[in-house]
Design an enzyme around this catalytic site. Sequence first.
Site, PDB file in Angstrom:
ATOM      1  N   GLU A  62       0.989  -1.188  -0.466  1.00  0.00           N
ATOM      2  CA  GLU A  62      -0.234   0.084  -0.179  1.00  0.00           C
ATOM      3  C   GLU A  62       0.750   1.324   0.175  1.00  0.00           C
ATOM      4  OE1 GLU A  62      -1.926  -0.085   3.680  1.00  0.00           O
ATOM      5  OE2 GLU A  62      -0.305   0.431   4.645  1.00  0.00           O
ATOM      6  N   HIS A  64      -0.027   5.968   0.870  1.00  0.00           N
ATOM      7  CA  HIS A  64      -0.232   6.919   1.827  1.00  0.00           C
ATOM      8  C   HIS A  64       0.158   8.291   2.055  1.00  0.00           C
ATOM      9  CE1 HIS A  64       1.105   5.053   5.132  1.00  0.00           C
ATOM     10  NE2 HIS A  64       0.658   4.210   4.854  1.00  0.00           N
ATOM     11  N   HIS A  68       5.184   6.153   7.979  1.00  0.00           N
ATOM     12  CA  HIS A  68       5.625   5.443   8.775  1.00  0.00           C
ATOM     13  C   HIS A  68       7.260   5.598   9.665  1.00  0.00           C
ATOM     14  CE1 HIS A  68       1.616   3.267   8.061  1.00  0.00           C
ATOM     15  NE2 HIS A  68       2.229   2.828   7.197  1.00  0.00           N
ATOM     16  N   HIS A 102       4.997  -0.111  -0.082  1.00  0.00           N
ATOM     17  CA  HIS A 102       5.937  -0.565   0.864  1.00  0.00           C
ATOM     18  C   HIS A 102       4.499  -1.859   1.459  1.00  0.00           C
ATOM     19  CE1 HIS A 102       2.960   2.102   2.363  1.00  0.00           C
ATOM     20  NE2 HIS A 102       2.753   1.117   3.518  1.00  0.00           N
ATOM     21  N   CYS A 116       4.689   0.760  15.682  1.00  0.00           N
ATOM     22  CA  CYS A 116       4.599   1.034  13.395  1.00  0.00           C
ATOM     23  C   CYS A 116       4.093   2.571  13.986  1.00  0.00           C
ATOM     24  CB  CYS A 116       3.317   0.467  13.042  1.00  0.00           C
ATOM     25  SG  CYS A 116       3.787   1.693  12.038  1.00  0.00           S
TER      26      CYS A 116
HETATM   27 MN    MN Z   1       1.469   1.695   5.719  1.00  0.00          MN
END
Ligand code: MN
Length: 153
Positions: A62, A64, A68, A102, A116
């Site tokens: 995914e 975004h 992270h 990732h 995370c």
């Molecule tokens: Mn992610």
Amino acid sequence: MTDAVHRKARNYRWEDVPELPYKEDERALFRSITRRVLFSHRHMQAELRYFELAPGGFSTLERHEHMHAVLVLRGHGRCLVGEEVKSIELHDLITVPPMTWHQFRAAGPEPLGFLCMVDARRDKPQLPSAAELARLRRSPEVAAFLDGEQDAR
Ligand code: MN
């Protein structure tokens, strides 16, 4: 989550921290992964979660806008960040920049566990289109990663 200040841990499990579904979205492709929210509070702008991938497990591929910050806490594995595949070992740090593909994969017989950190308010993850996936797979190394070819090691 309450405002309790001390939660005992045992074997990567914390008191009063429930296991949560990894993703609500049925389209997401992932395997053998659990999620726990360790820190989340209305006065904090970040959340800290603990993810654990059982042997053979992997997270969703995914991207975004939010970032992270990842710290490996248990086991080892591999990650794809952008078009780079990296081996990840205990205590390694991984930064995932905005809008960067990732995925994390466990390797070997142990679970891969990692912390995370994310923004508390964040955008929804995007999944690759068929064309984007084909573009990523042009790299043989990335294609081998996506196919899980080395996950047993
Ligand atoms: Mn992610």
